[in-house]
Design a protein around this motif. Structure first.
Motif, PDB file in Angstrom:
ATOM      1  N   THR A  93       0.861  -1.171   0.000  1.00 14.33           N
ATOM      2  CA  THR A  93       0.000   0.000   0.000  1.00 14.33           C
ATOM      3  C   THR A  93       0.898   1.222   0.000  1.00 14.33           C
ATOM      4  N   ILE A  94       0.554   2.196  -0.823  1.00 13.29           N
ATOM      5  CA  ILE A  94       1.344   3.423  -0.909  1.00 13.29           C
ATOM      6  C   ILE A  94       0.434   4.596  -0.568  1.00 13.29           C
ATOM      7  N   GLN A  95       0.773   5.299   0.503  1.00 10.33           N
ATOM      8  CA  GLN A  95       0.027   6.492   0.896  1.00 10.33           C
ATOM      9  C   GLN A  95       0.887   7.712   0.599  1.00 10.33           C
ATOM     10  N   ARG A  96       0.286   8.707  -0.053  1.00  6.49           N
ATOM     11  CA  ARG A  96       1.032   9.913  -0.412  1.00  6.49           C
ATOM     12  C   ARG A  96       0.567  11.099   0.424  1.00  6.49           C
ATOM     13  N   LYS A  97       1.559  11.860   0.885  1.00  8.87           N
ATOM     14  CA  LYS A  97       1.245  13.143   1.493  1.00  8.87           C
ATOM     15  C   LYS A  97       2.315  14.125   1.044  1.00  8.87           C
ATOM     16  N   GLU A  98       2.065  15.393   1.278  1.00  7.05           N
ATOM     17  CA  GLU A  98       3.012  16.408   0.871  1.00  7.05           C
ATOM     18  C   GLU A  98       3.371  17.265   2.073  1.00  7.05           C
ATOM     19  N   ASP A  99       4.629  17.643   2.151  1.00  6.75           N
ATOM     20  CA  ASP A  99       5.093  18.498   3.231  1.00  6.75           C
ATOM     21  C   ASP A  99       6.103  19.479   2.665  1.00  6.75           C
ATOM     22  N   ALA A 100       5.741  20.746   2.639  1.00  6.68           N
ATOM     23  CA  ALA A 100       6.618  21.816   2.147  1.00  6.68           C
ATOM     24  C   ALA A 100       7.173  21.511   0.756  1.00  6.68           C
ATOM     25  N   GLY A 101       6.303  21.047  -0.134  1.00  2.83           N
ATOM     26  CA  GLY A 101       6.708  20.776  -1.506  1.00  2.83           C
ATOM     27  C   GLY A 101       7.411  19.447  -1.720  1.00  2.83           C
ATOM     28  N   ARG A 102       7.565  18.678  -0.673  1.00  3.75           N
ATOM     29  CA  ARG A 102       8.196  17.352  -0.757  1.00  3.75           C
ATOM     30  C   ARG A 102       7.104  16.296  -0.744  1.00  3.75           C
ATOM     31  N   ALA A 103       7.152  15.387  -1.700  1.00  2.00           N
ATOM     32  CA  ALA A 103       6.221  14.258  -1.712  1.00  2.00           C
ATOM     33  C   ALA A 103       6.764  13.179  -0.779  1.00  2.00           C
ATOM     34  N   ILE A 104       5.903  12.689   0.095  1.00  2.00           N
ATOM     35  CA  ILE A 104       6.281  11.605   1.005  1.00  2.00           C
ATOM     36  C   ILE A 104       5.383  10.418   0.692  1.00  2.00           C
ATOM     37  N   LEU A 105       6.017   9.339   0.265  1.00  2.00           N
ATOM     38  CA  LEU A 105       5.284   8.118  -0.046  1.00  2.00           C
ATOM     39  C   LEU A 105       5.562   7.105   1.055  1.00  2.00           C
ATOM     40  N   LYS A 106       4.519   6.769   1.811  1.00  4.03           N
ATOM     41  CA  LYS A 106       4.654   5.814   2.903  1.00  4.03           C
ATOM     42  C   LYS A 106       4.281   4.429   2.383  1.00  4.03           C
ATOM     43  N   LEU A 107       5.226   3.512   2.491  1.00  4.99           N
ATOM     44  CA  LEU A 107       5.031   2.156   1.986  1.00  4.99           C
ATOM     45  C   LEU A 107       4.646   1.228   3.127  1.00  4.99           C
ATOM     46  N   ASP A 108       3.644   0.411   2.890  1.00  6.79           N
ATOM     47  CA  ASP A 108       3.177  -0.538   3.886  1.00  6.79           C
ATOM     48  C   ASP A 108       3.053  -1.905   3.220  1.00  6.79           C
ATOM     49  N   GLY A 109       3.851  -2.857   3.683  1.00  3.89           N
ATOM     50  CA  GLY A 109       3.791  -4.210   3.131  1.00  3.89           C
ATOM     51  C   GLY A 109       5.125  -4.655   2.571  1.00  3.89           C
ATOM     52  N   ARG A 110       5.057  -5.326   1.418  1.00 11.25           N
ATOM     53  CA  ARG A 110       6.241  -5.919   0.808  1.00 11.25           C
ATOM     54  C   ARG A 110       6.565  -5.241  -0.518  1.00 11.25           C
ATOM     55  N   LEU A 111       7.832  -4.911  -0.693  1.00 11.28           N
ATOM     56  CA  LEU A 111       8.304  -4.357  -1.956  1.00 11.28           C
ATOM     57  C   LEU A 111       9.082  -5.477  -2.649  1.00 11.28           C
ATOM     58  N   ASP A 112       8.400  -6.156  -3.564  1.00 14.41           N
ATOM     59  CA  ASP A 112       8.994  -7.313  -4.214  1.00 14.41           C
ATOM     60  C   ASP A 112       8.649  -7.319  -5.699  1.00 14.41           C
ATOM     61  N   THR A 113       8.900  -8.423  -6.364  1.00 18.62           N
ATOM     62  CA  THR A 113       8.643  -8.533  -7.794  1.00 18.62           C
ATOM     63  C   THR A 113       7.193  -8.227  -8.137  1.00 18.62           C
ATOM     64  N   ASN A 114       6.274  -8.638  -7.276  1.00 19.83           N
ATOM     65  CA  ASN A 114       4.850  -8.436  -7.536  1.00 19.83           C
ATOM     66  C   ASN A 114       4.381  -7.010  -7.291  1.00 19.83           C
ATOM     67  N   THR A 115       5.106  -6.245  -6.475  1.00 17.56           N
ATOM     68  CA  THR A 115       4.631  -4.908  -6.096  1.00 17.56           C
ATOM     69  C   THR A 115       5.540  -3.768  -6.548  1.00 17.56           C
ATOM     70  N   SER A 116       6.725  -4.080  -7.042  1.00 17.06           N
ATOM     71  CA  SER A 116       7.669  -3.014  -7.407  1.00 17.06           C
ATOM     72  C   SER A 116       7.121  -2.144  -8.541  1.00 17.06           C
ATOM     73  N   LEU A 117       6.331  -2.717  -9.427  1.00 17.36           N
ATOM     74  CA  LEU A 117       5.738  -1.930 -10.509  1.00 17.36           C
ATOM     75  C   LEU A 117       4.768  -0.886  -9.957  1.00 17.36           C
ATOM     76  N   ASP A 118       4.054  -1.229  -8.886  1.00 20.17           N
ATOM     77  CA  ASP A 118       3.145  -0.267  -8.246  1.00 20.17           C
ATOM     78  C   ASP A 118       3.915   0.959  -7.754  1.00 20.17           C
ATOM     79  N   LEU A 119       5.057   0.706  -7.113  1.00 23.26           N
ATOM     80  CA  LEU A 119       5.868   1.818  -6.624  1.00 23.26           C
ATOM     81  C   LEU A 119       6.448   2.604  -7.791  1.00 23.26           C
ATOM     82  N   GLN A 120       6.920   1.903  -8.820  1.00 28.08           N
ATOM     83  CA  GLN A 120       7.490   2.591  -9.974  1.00 28.08           C
ATOM     84  C   GLN A 120       6.451   3.510 -10.625  1.00 28.08           C
TER      85      GLN A 120
END
Length: 102
Positions: free
Chosen positions: A5-32
């Protein structure tokens, strides 16, 4: 199969993507895909790994390509709240030499 799961928030012009779970072959495309959207308007990006439970080599490839893009666009890219096991992986593969980890 892993889930990310990827949650996005912004702080002073910076994007912060909070990742929850596994970053693997099945999910890396979601992050990309999420990161590709961020690059439409170049700005600083932080990946928050606080709830990341696992990262495979596919995840490392996304991190590497993001760092290269940030360098090319002269923007800041960093990782925060990195767990010891993931930090060890980043260290072993040499990423800590060129990726900011807070």
């Amino acid at each position: 199969m892993g889930k990310l799961t990827i949650q996005r928030k912004e702080d002073a012009g910076r994007a912060i993507l909070k990742l929850d779970g596994r970053l693997d072959t099945n999910t890396s495309l979601d992050l990309q895909e999420a990161l590709d959207k961020e690059w439409e308007t170049p700005h600083d990006i932080t990946l928050d790994f606080e709830s990341l439970s696992y990262m495979s080599s596919a995840g490392l490839r996304v991190i590497l390509s993001t760092q290269k893009k940030a360098t090319a666009q002269n923007t800041d890219f960093r990782l925060v709240n990195v767990s010891e096991p993931v930090l060890e992986v980043l260290d072993v593969v040499g990423f800590l030499e060129f990726i900011q980890v807070d």
